[in-house]
Design a protein around this motif. Structure first.
Motif, PDB file in Angstrom:
ATOM      1  N   ILE A  99       0.839  -1.200   0.000  1.00 52.64           N
ATOM      2  CA  ILE A  99       0.000   0.000   0.000  1.00 52.64           C
ATOM      3  C   ILE A  99       0.878   1.256   0.000  1.00 52.64           C
ATOM      4  CG2 ILE A  99      -1.664   1.333   1.362  1.00 52.64           C
ATOM      5  CD1 ILE A  99      -2.811  -1.408   2.293  1.00 52.64           C
ATOM      6  N   ALA A 100       1.953   1.250   0.811  1.00 52.04           N
ATOM      7  CA  ALA A 100       2.868   2.391   0.851  1.00 52.04           C
ATOM      8  C   ALA A 100       3.480   2.644  -0.517  1.00 52.04           C
ATOM      9  CB  ALA A 100       3.962   2.147   1.888  1.00 52.04           C
ATOM     10  N   ILE A 101       3.839   1.584  -1.223  1.00 53.79           N
ATOM     11  CA  ILE A 101       4.436   1.721  -2.560  1.00 53.79           C
ATOM     12  C   ILE A 101       3.424   2.305  -3.537  1.00 53.79           C
ATOM     13  CG2 ILE A 101       5.302   0.392  -4.526  1.00 53.79           C
ATOM     14  CD1 ILE A 101       6.693  -1.447  -2.455  1.00 53.79           C
ATOM     15  N   GLU A 102       2.185   1.844  -3.464  1.00 58.61           N
ATOM     16  CA  GLU A 102       1.149   2.378  -4.353  1.00 58.61           C
ATOM     17  C   GLU A 102       0.881   3.853  -4.064  1.00 58.61           C
ATOM     18  OE1 GLU A 102      -0.235   0.932  -7.060  1.00 58.61           O
ATOM     19  OE2 GLU A 102       1.346  -0.540  -6.611  1.00 58.61           O
ATOM     20  N   LEU A 103       0.881   4.231  -2.797  1.00 59.98           N
ATOM     21  CA  LEU A 103       0.709   5.645  -2.449  1.00 59.98           C
ATOM     22  C   LEU A 103       1.873   6.474  -2.992  1.00 59.98           C
ATOM     23  CD1 LEU A 103      -0.476   5.296   1.278  1.00 59.98           C
ATOM     24  CD2 LEU A 103      -1.873   6.045  -0.663  1.00 59.98           C
ATOM     25  N   ALA A 104       3.081   5.928  -2.892  1.00 55.54           N
ATOM     26  CA  ALA A 104       4.265   6.648  -3.380  1.00 55.54           C
ATOM     27  C   ALA A 104       4.225   6.828  -4.895  1.00 55.54           C
ATOM     28  CB  ALA A 104       5.534   5.913  -2.962  1.00 55.54           C
ATOM     29  N   LYS A 105       3.702   5.836  -5.605  1.00 61.63           N
ATOM     30  CA  LYS A 105       3.605   5.954  -7.067  1.00 61.63           C
ATOM     31  C   LYS A 105       2.754   7.163  -7.449  1.00 61.63           C
ATOM     32  CE  LYS A 105       4.183   1.051  -8.255  1.00 61.63           C
ATOM     33  NZ  LYS A 105       3.517  -0.161  -8.792  1.00 61.63           N
ATOM     34  N   LYS A 106       1.740   7.448  -6.643  1.00 61.92           N
ATOM     35  CA  LYS A 106       0.822   8.547  -6.957  1.00 61.92           C
ATOM     36  C   LYS A 106       1.277   9.876  -6.355  1.00 61.92           C
ATOM     37  CE  LYS A 106      -3.070   5.300  -6.969  1.00 61.92           C
ATOM     38  NZ  LYS A 106      -4.286   4.863  -6.250  1.00 61.92           N
ATOM     39  N   SER A 107       1.887   9.820  -5.165  1.00 62.63           N
ATOM     40  CA  SER A 107       2.155  11.063  -4.428  1.00 62.63           C
ATOM     41  C   SER A 107       3.628  11.366  -4.208  1.00 62.63           C
ATOM     42  CB  SER A 107       1.451  11.010  -3.065  1.00 62.63           C
ATOM     43  OG  SER A 107       0.055  10.850  -3.227  1.00 62.63           O
ATOM     44  N   GLY A 108       4.503  10.477  -4.629  1.00 61.26           N
ATOM     45  CA  GLY A 108       5.933  10.688  -4.403  1.00 61.26           C
ATOM     46  C   GLY A 108       6.448   9.936  -3.201  1.00 61.26           C
ATOM     47  N   THR A 109       5.681   9.974  -2.119  1.00 66.09           N
ATOM     48  CA  THR A 109       6.025   9.177  -0.937  1.00 66.09           C
ATOM     49  C   THR A 109       4.757   8.523  -0.402  1.00 66.09           C
ATOM     50  OG1 THR A 109       5.663  10.935   0.688  1.00 66.09           O
ATOM     51  CG2 THR A 109       7.863  10.777  -0.281  1.00 66.09           C
ATOM     52  N   GLY A 110       4.935   7.414   0.281  1.00 70.91           N
ATOM     53  CA  GLY A 110       3.818   6.732   0.912  1.00 70.91           C
ATOM     54  C   GLY A 110       4.215   6.253   2.292  1.00 70.91           C
ATOM     55  N   TRP A 111       3.363   6.538   3.283  1.00 74.74           N
ATOM     56  CA  TRP A 111       3.665   6.183   4.673  1.00 74.74           C
ATOM     57  C   TRP A 111       2.463   5.468   5.276  1.00 74.74           C
ATOM     58  CZ3 TRP A 111       8.609   6.910   5.787  1.00 74.74           C
ATOM     59  CH2 TRP A 111       9.317   7.849   5.033  1.00 74.74           C
ATOM     60  N   VAL A 112       2.698   4.299   5.831  1.00 74.23           N
ATOM     61  CA  VAL A 112       1.614   3.482   6.367  1.00 74.23           C
ATOM     62  C   VAL A 112       1.938   3.069   7.799  1.00 74.23           C
ATOM     63  CG1 VAL A 112       0.317   1.333   6.121  1.00 74.23           C
ATOM     64  CG2 VAL A 112       0.974   2.632   4.086  1.00 74.23           C
ATOM     65  N   ALA A 113       1.009   3.347   8.701  1.00 71.18           N
ATOM     66  CA  ALA A 113       1.140   2.937  10.102  1.00 71.18           C
ATOM     67  C   ALA A 113       0.135   1.822  10.365  1.00 71.18           C
ATOM     68  CB  ALA A 113       0.883   4.128  11.026  1.00 71.18           C
ATOM     69  N   LEU A 282       5.767   1.769   7.960  1.00 67.46           N
ATOM     70  CA  LEU A 282       6.423   1.438   6.697  1.00 67.46           C
ATOM     71  C   LEU A 282       6.355   2.624   5.749  1.00 67.46           C
ATOM     72  CD1 LEU A 282       4.297  -1.367   7.327  1.00 67.46           C
ATOM     73  CD2 LEU A 282       6.463  -2.179   6.385  1.00 67.46           C
ATOM     74  N   GLY A 283       7.426   2.822   5.004  1.00 69.49           N
ATOM     75  CA  GLY A 283       7.467   3.953   4.092  1.00 69.49           C
ATOM     76  C   GLY A 283       8.152   3.625   2.783  1.00 69.49           C
ATOM     77  N   ALA A 284       7.727   4.310   1.727  1.00 67.70           N
ATOM     78  CA  ALA A 284       8.358   4.190   0.415  1.00 67.70           C
ATOM     79  C   ALA A 284       8.504   5.596  -0.159  1.00 67.70           C
ATOM     80  CB  ALA A 284       7.512   3.319  -0.513  1.00 67.70           C
ATOM     81  N   MET A 285       9.688   5.906  -0.660  1.00 64.05           N
ATOM     82  CA  MET A 285       9.953   7.231  -1.242  1.00 64.05           C
ATOM     83  C   MET A 285      10.461   7.064  -2.665  1.00 64.05           C
ATOM     84  SD  MET A 285      11.743   9.338   1.910  1.00 64.05           S
ATOM     85  CE  MET A 285      13.134   8.201   2.080  1.00 64.05           C
ATOM     86  N   ARG A 286       9.722   7.610  -3.605  1.00 64.92           N
ATOM     87  CA  ARG A 286      10.128   7.567  -5.000  1.00 64.92           C
ATOM     88  C   ARG A 286      11.329   8.469  -5.204  1.00 64.92           C
ATOM     89  NH1 ARG A 286       5.205   9.202  -8.343  1.00 64.92           N
ATOM     90  NH2 ARG A 286       6.603  10.791  -9.168  1.00 64.92           N
ATOM     91  N   ILE A 287      12.404   7.919  -5.742  1.00 62.20           N
ATOM     92  CA  ILE A 287      13.604   8.728  -5.946  1.00 62.20           C
ATOM     93  C   ILE A 287      13.334   9.870  -6.908  1.00 62.20           C
ATOM     94  CG2 ILE A 287      15.928   8.693  -6.938  1.00 62.20           C
ATOM     95  CD1 ILE A 287      16.154   5.845  -5.724  1.00 62.20           C
ATOM     96  N   ASP A 288      12.551   9.606  -7.949  1.00 67.93           N
ATOM     97  CA  ASP A 288      12.312  10.658  -8.924  1.00 67.93           C
ATOM     98  C   ASP A 288      11.339  11.721  -8.414  1.00 67.93           C
ATOM     99  OD1 ASP A 288       9.848   9.412  -9.140  1.00 67.93           O
ATOM    100  OD2 ASP A 288      10.081   8.844 -11.243  1.00 67.93           O
ATOM    101  N   ALA A 289      10.888  11.576  -7.174  1.00 69.55           N
ATOM    102  CA  ALA A 289      10.140  12.661  -6.544  1.00 69.55           C
ATOM    103  C   ALA A 289      11.107  13.758  -6.073  1.00 69.55           C
ATOM    104  CB  ALA A 289       9.331  12.140  -5.360  1.00 69.55           C
ATOM    105  N   PHE A 290      12.398  13.432  -6.078  1.00 73.74           N
ATOM    106  CA  PHE A 290      13.428  14.380  -5.657  1.00 73.74           C
ATOM    107  C   PHE A 290      14.303  14.813  -6.829  1.00 73.74           C
ATOM    108  CE2 PHE A 290      12.190  11.826  -2.035  1.00 73.74           C
ATOM    109  CZ  PHE A 290      12.016  12.765  -1.031  1.00 73.74           C
ATOM    110  N   ARG A 291      14.768  13.811  -7.597  1.00 73.82           N
ATOM    111  CA  ARG A 291      15.555  14.107  -8.794  1.00 73.82           C
ATOM    112  C   ARG A 291      15.574  12.859  -9.667  1.00 73.82           C
ATOM    113  NH1 ARG A 291      21.799  13.455  -8.384  1.00 73.82           N
ATOM    114  NH2 ARG A 291      22.157  12.299  -6.458  1.00 73.82           N
TER     115      ARG A 291
END
Length: 361
Positions: A99-113, A282-291
């Motif tokens: 779920i965190a990865i799917e959120l990151a695909k849409k928003s750049g980062t995804g954080w799930v507690a 759990l968290g996922a951060m898309r690298i291309d959300a930064f560069r």
């Protein structure tokens, strides 16, 4: 203490047989067994086969829901709160990371507690899911209260691991996975089985005195925080464990600190309240959300090469990057078999007999 090597396929079959008799679906048997197999292959034996009797005991007590799934109870574009429905974290945390990865695909980062969950195995398994998506993955969890804060006699925190996986280009990725305590409980169990003493300054008795008895937790003792004592920066280990506890448990509304309802029979639960399970973050951060990811991975390769090629302090040694020892173990164990102690096989056979199944390894 004799040790034999077993093919990874045999270890997987052994593991899956327990989840099958507990009533898990084929899909969830595969999910749970893969986490334990990954721990064994990476050499983190304290979080592999050794944990199965604990899961069985939790199931027999009626606390474990084998039909649980990760239920989203609150969500924003980049965050979600998950109710684990009293499920095994091996499965729930993996679903939460997806779920965190799917959120990151849409928003750049995804954080799930996550709340209302149980033990999730090695943190690194869940964090590393992000690598295939060119993302940085992070995973943390709280756990049974076994660790005494600096200056405390009483165990109040879990071993509270944290993991971070970072992709690279040509180099093998950065992969850190460690407890924020100086030793995992499973390692203490292993030393006890082998008749060994614990190294100095890792555990203390119920009065707070440093001892070397690896079984001291069963007598009201505790694991010391990372650093051992204040002079060796134990307060920093305490801080790390506390940070994980807050993100993993206080934030999602799971049981935290000394209020975790224990999953181990020898831990007193006088402080425990309503059973809201343990929690994960759990968290996922898309690298291309930064560069651009290619630019980052090129720089990451340079970083990794610099550290791997650093001059060693002693002849015959090599500077390693976090994740290198686990990769070396995985290559060795995949080829030559996973080392498993005879005493652990006997322990699993006893557990299997109690369930009415016969193990073949």
């Amino acid at each position: 203490m004799n040790t034999k090597r077993y093919p990874k396929e045999a270890v997987y079959r052994l593991t899956s047989s327990f989840f099958q008799v507990m009533g898990y679906s084929p899909e969830n048997i595969e999910k749970a067994s893969n986490v334990l197999l990954a721990a064994e292959l990476r050499g983190i034996h304290s979080h592999g086969l050794n944990r199965i009797p604990e899961y069985v005991a939790l199931w027999k007590s009626g606390r474990l829901n084998v039909h649980a799934k990760a239920e989203i109870v609150h969500q924003t574009p980049s965050t979600a709160l998950i109710n684990g429905q009293k499920g095994l974290g091996l499965i729930i945390a993996g679903e939460a990371m997806d779920i965190a990865i799917e959120l990151a695909k849409k928003s750049g980062t995804g954080w799930v507690a996550v709340n209302n969950s149980f033990h999730f195995g090695i943190a690194g398994f869940h964090a590393s899911k992000a690598l295939a998506e060119d993302m940085v993955g992070i995973a943390t969890t709280n756990a049974n209260p076994l660790v005494a804060p600096t200056f405390s006699r009483k165990p109040m925190l879990g071993t509270n691991p944290i993991a971070m996986a970072v992709p690279a280009g040509e180099e093998a990725p950065f992969f850190a996975d460690f407890a924020t305590a100086p030793v995992a409980r499973g390692k203490l169990d292993t030393w006890a089985l082998e008749g060994k003493s614990a190294p100095e300054n890792l555990v203390q008795d119920a009065s707070g005195k440093v001892v070397r008895n690896p079984d001291i937790l069963r007598d009201g003792g505790a694991i010391r925080t990372l650093g051992g004592d204040y002079e060796h920066a134990s307060h920093k280990g305490y801080c790390m464990s506390a940070m994980v506890d807050i993100l993993s448990a206080v934030l999602p509304g799971a049981n935290f600190g000394p209020f975790v309802v224990p999953t181990l029979s020898f831990i007193p639960n006088a402080d425990a309240g309503e059973d809201r399970g343990i929690g994960h973050f759990l968290g996922a951060m898309r690298i291309d959300a930064f560069r651009p990811a290619a630019e980052f991975k090129k720089d990451m390769d340079q970083w990794l090469k610099a550290f791997r090629n650093a001059p060693p302090s002693e002849e015959g040694t090599k500077v390693l990057v976090p994740g290198d020892p686990e990769r070396q173990n995985e290559a060795d164990y995949s080829k030559k078999g996973i080392p498993v102690k005879d005493s652990l096989i006997q322990k699993l056979q006893t557990c299997a007999a109690d369930l009415g199944i016969e193990l073949s390894v």
